[in-house]
Design an enzyme around this catalytic site. Structure first.
Site, short mmCIF file in Angstrom:
data_model
loop_
_atom_site.label_atom_id
_atom_site.label_comp_id
_atom_site.label_asym_id
_atom_site.label_seq_id
_atom_site.Cartn_x
_atom_site.Cartn_y
_atom_site.Cartn_z
N CYS B 33 -6.31 -7.42 -4.85
CA CYS B 33 -4.95 -7.31 -3.56
C CYS B 33 -5.29 -6.00 -2.45
CB CYS B 33 -4.19 -5.68 -4.63
SG CYS B 33 -3.13 -7.02 -6.11
N ASP B 35 -6.68 -3.73 -2.12
CA ASP B 35 -6.87 -1.94 -2.06
C ASP B 35 -7.98 -1.00 -3.16
OD1 ASP B 35 -4.59 -1.83 -3.55
OD2 ASP B 35 -3.80 -1.11 -1.92
N CYS B 59 -5.74 0.20 3.15
CA CYS B 59 -4.83 -0.33 4.83
C CYS B 59 -5.20 0.85 4.68
CB CYS B 59 -3.50 -0.33 3.83
SG CYS B 59 -2.51 0.16 3.33
N CYS B 103 0.34 2.67 -2.52
CA CYS B 103 -0.69 3.22 -2.72
C CYS B 103 -0.74 4.98 -3.02
CB CYS B 103 -1.28 2.98 -1.03
SG CYS B 103 -1.46 1.58 -0.07
#
Lengths: 392, 145
Positions: B33, B35, B59, B103
């Site tokens: 994915c 991360d 990111c 995140c």
């Protein structure tokens, strides 16, 4: 260096000053509607005809085979949906590839929901379709093969002529999305056996919002936008006269300068690739090294994520693009990079740099220096890199 | 698309690095994915987080939320650290774009994973701490065309 370094010409190009200049009168004193009867507007009809003629010539087509649209995406939608509609008596099967632009892929997915069957061809590790797989995929019910001319992410150029030949042998229509290729490499619809072709002005130094669909004479695809009698009754709506004029001018210049431009871009691009591969470890180039658009470089840097890289490049005034999930708005990285067989984590760490003839060696040197710094910084931050170093 | 605070933490991440012989280490997310976050905690005998470090593959938002999460737990007791939610991390950053909220969830999970590791190593039970999920993407919706 405070100046912006633009390395995203596959996203869009700067409209050439000569193009803007050619367009301007058609916003102001020459504002007439080409459909109007009076003398004042007839110059607009003439301008549209002239542009059409320039573009037709550039494609080796006849003027009557060029239809202006609102852009590449509309052209792709039109070609595919209207063919599906017009040839539904013959069959319901379409062949495309896994690395098409979303304008093609999502249109095919839409048709699948409406009773059509679609084969998505695999590509090899460089992004080239397999011709024997294409031949095997053709059925009696196949009505269309739609395969892009050159890929927008990795720059790979498909064996278009061979595809055209196979399509003809099997009496199947062949559409190609040439949005990235037109104006960059020679495209001749007759030599290559192309029945329909999509192109866009803003990828070749023209304005945004204007594209075209080439439709070979005799192909019975219907109107997609209904209304007035413009574009031989196949694409209604008052012509975007300034856009069409700009498109014509941009094509004229793109054709004139193609060889010199390609030579310069290839030289600079190869210098960029060589430096990156030599100076940054755990890096690969995506796409075919030879059958590739002159201005395209696409890298994967292991252990890092593309969006982070792009933001840091942006902080250094470098405009680039990535196939990472975060830049696509989904969780999956680029479908193109997955189709050429990259694992997810490597696809996430990709960087696309697409040059123009305006880029200089100095800019490329600065960019490579910055990429080196940033990749190093991001790797120091990466748990994947940490694990890799500890495992060694 | 990011707030100034996110950009600031992304450009100058706090507490980036590793801790040798950490009291607890937690890694969450997956490379698929795009991360992965790893949190290292140094916890003293009174259960106070003396030091914290992170490493993140991801990111801009993933890096910024990791950085902010480490700031929020530093100096806190383990009990206080458990209470820090993803919302608190996102708010401290002045908000995140909706597509990047996962995140902040990942940051919360990474802290929990490191605390879980610490609790397991020391045979402790931390109130309110569940065994962390390693993947926070399960509930994402697919877009239809």
């Amino acid at each position: 260096m405070e100046k912006k370094i633009y390395l995203d010409n596959a996203a869009t190009t700067k409209t050439r000053s000569e193009v803007v200049e050619a367009m301007l009168p058609y916003f102001t004193e020459k504002f007439g509607n080409p459909s109007s009867i009076y003398e004042f507007a007839s110059q607009n009809k003439k301008a549209v005809d002239e542009s059409r003629s320039i573009i037709a010539k550039a494609l080796g087509a006849d003027s009557s085979e060029i239809y202006f649209t609102g852009g590449g995406t509309e052209s792709d939608n039109w070609a595919i949906k209207a063919t599906a509609d017009a040839y539904s008596q013959k069959g319901n099967h379409i062949i495309t590839s896994k690395i098409e632009h979303h304008a093609v892929l999502h249109t095919c997915e839409y048709l699948e929901k409406h009773g059509y069957e679609v084969t998505y061809l695999d590509v090899d590790e460089n992004g080239i379709i397999k011709l024997d797989q294409l031949k095997k995929a053709i059925r009696p019910t196949t009505i269309l093969i739609t395969i892009m001319f050159a890929n927008n992410e990795i720059g790979t150029i498909q064996p278009v002529k061979e595809i055209g030949k196979i399509a003809k042998e099997h009496n199947v229509l062949f559409h190609t999305d040439a949005v990235q290729a037109f104006g960059q490499v020679p495209v001749d619809v007759n030599d290559l056996g192309i029945d329909m072709l999509s192109a866009s002005a803003h990828k070749l130094g023209g304005p945004k919002g204007i594209g075209l669909l080439y439709i070979r004479k005799g192909i019975k695809i219907r109107s997609f936008i209904h209304g007035g009698a413009q574009e031989r009754q196949r694409r209604a709506g008052t012509e975007n006269v300034p856009g069409i004029v700009g498109f014509g001018k941009a094509v004229e210049i793109a054709l004139e300068t193609m060889d010199a431009r390609a030579q310069k871009e290839i030289e600079l691009r190869d210098y960029l690739i060589t430096r990156v591969l030599k100076e940054i470890p755990y890096t690969r180039v995506n796409g075919d090294r030879l059958r590739r658009l002159p201005n395209n470089a696409n890298f994967s840097f292991q252990f890092i994520e593309g969006e982070s890289l792009l933001i840091m490049l942006d902080m250094n005034h470098i405009c680039a693009s990535s196939g990472s999930a975060c830049t696509s708005g989904s969780l999956d990285p680029s479908h193109v990079l997955l189709a050429i067989g990259l694992p997810h984590e490597i696809a996430h760490g990709s960087l696309r740099l697409t040059l123009s003839e305006e880029n200089t060696k100095e800019e490329i040197d600065y960019t490579v220096d910055k990429i080196k710094e940033i990749v190093d910084k991001l790797r120091k931050m990466s748990p994947l890199y940490e694990d890799f170093i500890k495992r060694r | 698309m990011y707030t100034e605070k996110v950009m600031e933490h992304f450009s100058n991440p706090r507490n980036m690095g590793e801790i040798e012989n950490a009291s607890g280490v937690g890694t969450v997310g997956n490379a698929k994915c795009g991360d992965i976050m790893r949190i290292y905690l140094d916890i003293d005998e009174n259960g106070i987080i003396q030091d914290v470090k992170f490493k993140t593959f991801g990111c801009g938002a993933a890096v910024a939320t990791s950085s902010m999460a480490t700031e929020l737990v530093k100096g806190k007791t383990v009990q206080e650290a458990v209470q820090i939610t993803n919302k608190a991390v996102a708010e401290a950053l002045g908000g995140l774009p909706p597509v990047k909220m996962h995140c902040s969830l990942l940051a919360e999970e990474a802290i929990h994973a490191a605390l879980w590791d610490y609790a397991e190593k020391n045979g402790l039970k931390i109130e309110g701490l569940r065994k962390p999920k390693s993947d926070v993407h399960e509930e994402e919706e697919e877009i239809e065309y």
